[in-house]
Design an enzyme around this catalytic site. Sequence first.
Site, mmCIF file in Angstrom:
data_model
loop_
_atom_site.group_PDB
_atom_site.id
_atom_site.type_symbol
_atom_site.label_atom_id
_atom_site.label_comp_id
_atom_site.label_asym_id
_atom_site.label_seq_id
_atom_site.Cartn_x
_atom_site.Cartn_y
_atom_site.Cartn_z
ATOM 1 C CE LYS A 496 86.845 30.253 111.395
ATOM 2 N NZ LYS A 496 87.985 31.152 111.416
ATOM 3 N NE ARG A 594 94.408 32.729 107.375
ATOM 4 C CZ ARG A 594 93.673 32.304 108.401
ATOM 5 N NH1 ARG A 594 93.616 30.997 108.685
ATOM 6 N NH2 ARG A 594 92.990 33.136 109.139
ATOM 7 C CE1 TYR A 721 86.063 -4.610 103.695
ATOM 8 C CE2 TYR A 721 85.639 -2.690 105.076
ATOM 9 C CZ TYR A 721 85.277 -3.521 104.034
ATOM 10 O OH TYR A 721 84.146 -3.259 103.313
ATOM 11 C CG MET A 770 82.219 4.701 103.813
ATOM 12 S SD MET A 770 81.591 4.423 102.156
ATOM 13 C CE MET A 770 83.081 4.028 101.261
HETATM 14 C C1 LIG Z 1 88.408 31.469 112.677
HETATM 15 C C2 LIG Z 1 88.822 32.830 112.966
HETATM 16 C C3 LIG Z 1 88.730 33.359 114.268
HETATM 17 C C4 LIG Z 1 88.335 32.554 115.460
HETATM 18 O O1 LIG Z 1 89.419 31.820 115.912
HETATM 19 P P1 LIG Z 1 89.299 30.859 117.209
HETATM 20 O O2 LIG Z 1 90.667 30.377 117.445
HETATM 21 O O3 LIG Z 1 88.383 29.740 116.806
HETATM 22 O O4 LIG Z 1 88.751 31.681 118.279
HETATM 23 C C5 LIG Z 1 89.026 34.693 114.452
HETATM 24 N N1 LIG Z 1 89.441 35.459 113.408
HETATM 25 C C6 LIG Z 1 89.550 34.978 112.161
HETATM 26 C C7 LIG Z 1 90.017 35.878 111.086
HETATM 27 C C8 LIG Z 1 89.261 33.650 111.889
HETATM 28 O O5 LIG Z 1 89.383 33.197 110.653
#
Ligand SMILES: *Cc1c(COP(=O)(O)O)cnc(C)c1O
Length: 826
Positions: A496, A594, A721, A770
Amino acid sequence: MRYTIEKVTTLIGARRYGDTDADVSFVLTDSRSLCFPEETLFFALKSERNDGHNFIPELYRRGVRNFVVSSVPKGWASDYPGVNFLKVVNTLEALQRLAERHRDEFNIPVVGITGSNGKTMVKEWLYQLLSPTLFVTRSPRSYNSQIGVPLSVWLMDTNTQVGVFEAGISQPGEMLALRDIIQPSIAVLTNLGAAHDENFDGREDKCREKLILFHDAKTIVYNLDDTIVAKVVETSADCSGERLAWSATDPTAAMYIQSVVKEGDHTIVTYIYKGGEPEKYTIPFIDDASVENSVICAAVALRLGVPAATVCERMATLEPVAMRLEVKEGNNGCTLINDSYNSDINSLDIALDFMNRRPDHKGRRRTLILSDIFQSGMEPQELYKEVSDLARKRGVVKFIGIGPALTTNAGSIQISEKYFFSTVQQFISSNVFHSLSDEVILLKGARQFGFDRITELLVRKVHETILEVNLNAIVKNLNWYRSFMKPETKLVCMIKADAYGAGSVEIAKTLQDHRVDYLAVAVADEGATLRRNGITSNIMVMNPEMTAFKTMFDYDLEPEVYNFRILDALIKAAEKEGITGYPVHIKLDTGMHRLGFDPIADIDKLVDRLHRQNAIIPRSVFSHFVGADSDNFDDFSARQFALFDEGSRRLQAAFEHKILRHMDNSAGIEHFPERQMDMCRLGLGLYGVNPRDNSIINNVSSLKTTILQLREVTPPDTIGYSRRGTIGKPSVIAAIPIGYADGLDRHLGNRHCYCLVNGQKAEYVGNICMDVAMIDVTGIDCHEGDSVEIFGDNLPVTVLSDVLDTIPYEVLTGISNRVKRIYFQD
Ligand SMILES: *Cc1c(COP(=O)(O)O)cnc(C)c1O
């Protein structure tokens, strides 16, 4: 060389099942690299994670008929007509044994090289020094392991006049097997560094293990100035050969280095070999490692009878050893794979294999741009016919040959679309060059052809800031985590957020190649992009949007389902499309609060809802630890697990098919291996950061840029800046093309953090802009155009996240899209 299957059976002491006549000339241990099935002998190796026996059916289907196995499949005679199974107790030992017997066939000088650093450079330079006059067979790239060494030695054939092989060890007990396979007549220890110290009882012990290579060698080559090495050689029973030690301090050494003088970009070395007259050579390098490696090469070349004058002549044109295969985005929808490693047929095959294994969305052709190959020891016609065969088997449909020899032998290349040019210049000014589009291009050229010109023109020009991603490190991290897991436990790799910033497409290709069970993306579009780029692995979507169900069905993406609203919408959408049995992943909320169903209160209703439809089917059920990274939360983690255990068991009880249960993330895999159940989900650890202690496992990403401009500034002038960058004394300030729009957080400015310039710390001065930042390089030897490391191999990303009071996830995923990703593998 060809061996009959009878001969192989005898050589490795196997019991043979099957009686088909066969000759083999290729040995294979990795089914993905299959090229010439009819002539291949496959060794079914077993490792902790993989069992080569599993690939026998696939290989048989693809035409392989000869297998070395430790167990013969049941019903083999009827299931595998025409096959030969050679049964042995241990397949790796059989491979080593075969290589050893093969080695016995040759009564020629063989150089064996071990040491902590420099093995590959010494091997390649020896090749450069010897190959103009001798036919040298050497290890491809750094094939120096228990498997790599036998595969390398197997490459010796009737043409071979000298063998040059690397032997790498990481643990006690490994050198013996390598020595028996290589049987070096000249054995070299390059040096003794820190690598793998942890596996030995001190340096001397490690040295002793390495020197097992020296046993039986007629000549032993080592550094007399290294006190540990000198002492171990003195006392070891393995060191009875002629001592060809080098030293800069002891004039009685066989290779005495009288002086080393660095001048501009080259170094002049004066030496006395075996008490003769002083001789000199010059190398086009000035770093100490190169100088030392050149001394080793000179000693070995002289020992092999190369005259000092020839050594001198060839040293002057030594070429740097490039180890990388780089993947870059090119113009007009092309992808470039650049292999600057020496141009010879073995490394060509490895590069073609690399290209062929990376899946690509339909329609993109595979193109090979190749220069003449030198010093192959083969007749050109035979050589280019073999090139043509390899290229075709590896899926090349367009061939561009550059050089007089290829042009003359155009007829040997049997690929329908082919073009030939005498020089790079002719190619670049041709229509063939200008019409390259939508293809995957492998560039492989001997250095003197100047292929850099082609790359320069083809690579899309961008901003000088790049994120380098090391694909080998990804694999090493993957294996590190797998070592905590049972072999049968499945693995989801989280890619992801564009693979935590590393770029999801290339990472997915690497992971698919290593057969991970699932890839997980955040949203459907990320999954669709992967599919369009040829990824066929199972893909899970963690945050499926209601508006994207159609995309998911079209691209075969499996959504996470976390509440009744999305469950109902998904069922409805699937029913509308007439879909049945679509796999989904059920998330339970055990404490993160969550997303997720309640593992107790919601289960009955969930089961009921799932039973009253057949559009979707639960493939897995999972939950997420809140604090697996810290021991402080162990009690809470235990409660989470208990809740999950109950909820998921109740869900499973309501279905006949197996529902995969999973909970461990990166930290969990390491900390709670007993909770791995059917599957684990690996995230941050894959990208090299251990979430348990913020240490770096194997660094994957390096953010790099270059110095645009240097200037001297004197107080009371200020930098940047709002005049925030004050200096206490006259200073040298460098401007670098990276700013907060690239993901360089503004809070790192005003000397809160630093980057590395030629290995030295340079603080950010003033406010980060930037697109540009300014750094203080006072006292650092640097020039405009020099490379700057923002984070990477030498500056852990966690230094930045600590300064920013955040986690490494945020820094990695914050690198903006306009920063070009460059992928490489060693
Ligand atoms: C991102 C995620 C992981 C991986 O977590 P890490 O700490 O990066 O290993 C595992 N399970 C779910 C549901 C996640 O969203």
